[in-house]
Design an enzyme around this catalytic site. Structure first.
Site, PDB file in Angstrom:
ATOM      1  N   GLU A 185      -1.493  -6.177  -5.616  1.00 16.77           N
ATOM      2  CA  GLU A 185      -2.756  -5.483  -5.868  1.00 16.77           C
ATOM      3  C   GLU A 185      -2.605  -4.054  -6.368  1.00 16.77           C
ATOM      4  O   GLU A 185      -2.957  -3.091  -5.680  1.00 16.77           O
ATOM      5  CB  GLU A 185      -3.619  -5.499  -4.597  1.00 16.77           C
ATOM      6  CG  GLU A 185      -3.897  -6.902  -4.090  1.00 16.77           C
ATOM      7  CD  GLU A 185      -4.931  -6.953  -2.957  1.00 16.77           C
ATOM      8  OE1 GLU A 185      -5.256  -5.896  -2.392  1.00 16.77           O
ATOM      9  OE2 GLU A 185      -5.421  -8.051  -2.665  1.00 16.77           O
ATOM     10  N   GLU A 371      -3.567 -14.706  -1.812  1.00 15.79           N
ATOM     11  CA  GLU A 371      -4.281 -14.278  -0.604  1.00 15.79           C
ATOM     12  C   GLU A 371      -5.720 -14.761  -0.691  1.00 15.79           C
ATOM     13  O   GLU A 371      -6.322 -14.734  -1.765  1.00 15.79           O
ATOM     14  CB  GLU A 371      -4.340 -12.740  -0.460  1.00 15.79           C
ATOM     15  CG  GLU A 371      -3.059 -12.091  -0.012  1.00 15.79           C
ATOM     16  CD  GLU A 371      -3.192 -10.577   0.143  1.00 15.79           C
ATOM     17  OE1 GLU A 371      -4.298 -10.086   0.448  1.00 15.79           O
ATOM     18  OE2 GLU A 371      -2.176  -9.904  -0.055  1.00 15.79           O
TER      19      GLU A 371
HETATM   20  C1  FCB Z   1      -5.835  -7.299   0.687  1.00 15.60           C
HETATM   21  C2  FCB Z   1      -4.457  -6.804   1.044  1.00 15.60           C
HETATM   22  C3  FCB Z   1      -3.948  -7.325   2.374  1.00 15.60           C
HETATM   23  C4  FCB Z   1      -5.045  -7.362   3.412  1.00 15.60           C
HETATM   24  C5  FCB Z   1      -6.266  -8.064   2.869  1.00 15.60           C
HETATM   25  C6  FCB Z   1      -7.390  -8.188   3.863  1.00 15.60           C
HETATM   26  O1  FCB Z   1      -6.408  -6.411  -0.214  1.00 15.60           O
HETATM   27  O2  FCB Z   1      -3.530  -7.176   0.063  1.00 15.60           O
HETATM   28  O3  FCB Z   1      -2.862  -6.531   2.761  1.00 15.60           O
HETATM   29  O4  FCB Z   1      -5.322  -6.083   3.839  1.00 15.60           O
HETATM   30  O5  FCB Z   1      -6.732  -7.393   1.740  1.00 15.60           O
END
Ligand code: FCB
Length: 466
Positions: A185, A371
């Site tokens: 990110e 994620e």
């Molecule tokens: C993302 C992050 C991860 C976690 C989630 C909830 O942006 O990559 O580390 O904090 O959000």
């Protein structure tokens, strides 16, 4: 803002999760969980680890909502065998983790720290012993503080140093680790860390944020050849936080604001990675804040990758906001929709829309959802059970959306739930739980939540069917 969102937060009423089976997905689909070093490891002063920008940021009064830090976190540094057992018992076949650079490179130009390398070597062996394919992220936000003292990601030298770090880690682990993610990110590194100042290193300057975004992308491009030289059969990519966006109305000014917001949130990263350079509309608007880009940088950034990692949490509605920095666009909450305890809109259909948009505009090859997850007000019942049916339904409904999107022709090859464990949620400290496993931060006891049990049952189906 999150506060406005939080006021609107309502627990969604649990429903029956959508009917979905593992056999709806390809046999070789990857099923994982994601974690990151600073959020789970603790062991901050062990194994020769040096200070990271998050250690320093957490000392800043008011920076972390509960005044905590990742100094102990889930104590994964010591408890990793138990944590990997949880992953194996869930039935995962992949596990995404990150390497804490402060464990590996202790100072400018220092040789790799054997203790740090040995820790990750044991961890990787532990994954392989348990049937978990290691997915290694090189940077999940924990820059060594000594690099920040020299200017951090605002300095071009930090991009070169990242390539050296990538070389050291891939030389040591590349015999066993075949899946590499350079950055997690970059938008968050740049914007949360250097414009909003809500993440480490807590800088608030738009020009710096844009220069940082360029150096992060450049470092990705410089790391690729280093990894490939050490690991000829490596699959390498980057994980971006991406959002499907909709204009708040059909008014031309809202539509234009939405396009600008998309320009910084999504296209600013996707365009240069796919050989298009930075989006011209955003460069025009940023004018004096535009980053310094040297000849050759864009070619390095556009070097071919093997997959795109997509971190998906929520969609956004955008309206024109005169005077709002940096691009006169503002996120407005959509009315009447379910939201997590973070205020994030729950939108499984957003996941499908996002994937289809990325494929239509960029044709990136295989996509992995690196994620996806949600936070709720979990409570441990008298019987010790955590009945988190909202998280279970979030997971199930996003998997159903993914199945449908793949049926429509999308090339998604794996899914990593965020997260294996409750952990240190950055500026929110321990107030936000994202785990499929509950962690009691007093005793370090782990307990699988209802959502984890659901994921386990889902993943066991195919084994049973075989
Ligand atoms: C993302 C992050 C991860 C976690 C989630 C909830 O942006 O990559 O580390 O904090 O959000």
């Amino acid at each position: 803002s999150f506060q406005a969102h939080q006021k609107m937060t309502k627990k969604i009423h649990a429903t029956v999760p959508p009917a979905i089976a593992r056999s709806d997905f390809a046999r070789d689909f990857l099923w994982g969980c994601s974690t990151s070093s600073y959020q789970i490891e603790g062991g901050a002063a062990e194994g020769g680890r040096v200070e990271s920008i998050w250690d320093r940021f957490c000392e800043r009064p008011g920076a972390i909502r509960d005044g905590s830090s990742g100094a102990v976190a889930c104590d994964h540094y010591h408890r990793w065998p138990e944590d990997l057992d949880i992953g194996r018992d869930l039935g995962l076949n992949a596990y995404r983790f990150s390497v804490a650079r402060p464990r590996i490179i202790k100072g400018p130009g220092a040789r790799p720290n054997p203790q740090g390398l040995a820790f990750y070597s044991r961890l990787v062996d532990g994954m392989l012993e348990r049937g978990l394919e290691p997915w290694l992220t090189l940077y999940h936000w924990d820059l060594p503080q000594y690099l920040q003292d020299q200017g951090g990601w605002n300095e071009r030298a930090t991009a070169y140093a990242f390539a050296d770090f990538a070389d050291a880690v891939s030389a040591h682990l590349g015999d066993r680790v075949k899946h590499w993610i350079t950055h997690n990110e970059p938008w968050c590194t740049a914007i949360h860390g250097h414009f909003e100042g809500v993440h480490a290193p807590g800088i608030q300057d738009f020009r710096t944020a844009l220069q940082v975004s360029h150096h992060v992308l450049l470092s990705h491009g410089l790391a690729l050849p280093a990894i490939r030289a050490n690991v000829p059969d490596a699959q390498v990519g980057i994980a971006l936080s991406l959002h499907p966006l909709t204009a708040a109305s059909g008014k031309p000014e809202d539509i234009a604001a939405c396009a600008r917001h998309d320009g910084l949130r999504n296209r600013w990263f996707l365009d240069p990675l796919h050989g298009r350079g930075y989006p011209a509309d955003i460069l025009d608007l940023c004018a004096a804040d535009a980053p310094v880009v040297l000849p050759g940088d864009l070619d390095a950034i556009a070097a071919p990758t093997d997959f795109l990692g997509v971190n998906y949490y929520f969609p956004e509605i955008i309206e024109h906001a005169p005077g709002a920095a940096p691009l006169e666009a503002r996120v407005v909450p959509r009315e009447g929709v379910p939201r997590t305890a973070f205020g994030w809109e729950v939108s499984p259909e957003g996941l499908g829309a996002l994937i289809r948009r990325i494929e239509a505009d960029y044709d990136p090859g295989p996509i992995y959802i690196t994620e996806n997850g949600s936070t709720w007000e979990d409570t441990v019942g008298d019987d010790g059970e955590i009945d988190d049916r909202e998280r279970r339904d979030y997971l199930a409904s996003h998997l159903a959306a993914l199945r449908d999107t793949i049926a429509g022709g999308s090339r998604v090859k794996g899914y990593f739930a965020w997260s294996l464990l409750d952990n240190f949620e950055w500026a929110e400290g321990y107030l936000r739980r994202f785990g499929l496993t509950h962690v009691d931060f007093e005793t370090q006891q782990r307990r699988l939540k209802g959502s984890g049990k659901w994921y386990r049952a889902f993943l066991k189906q195919e084994e049973d069917a075989q």
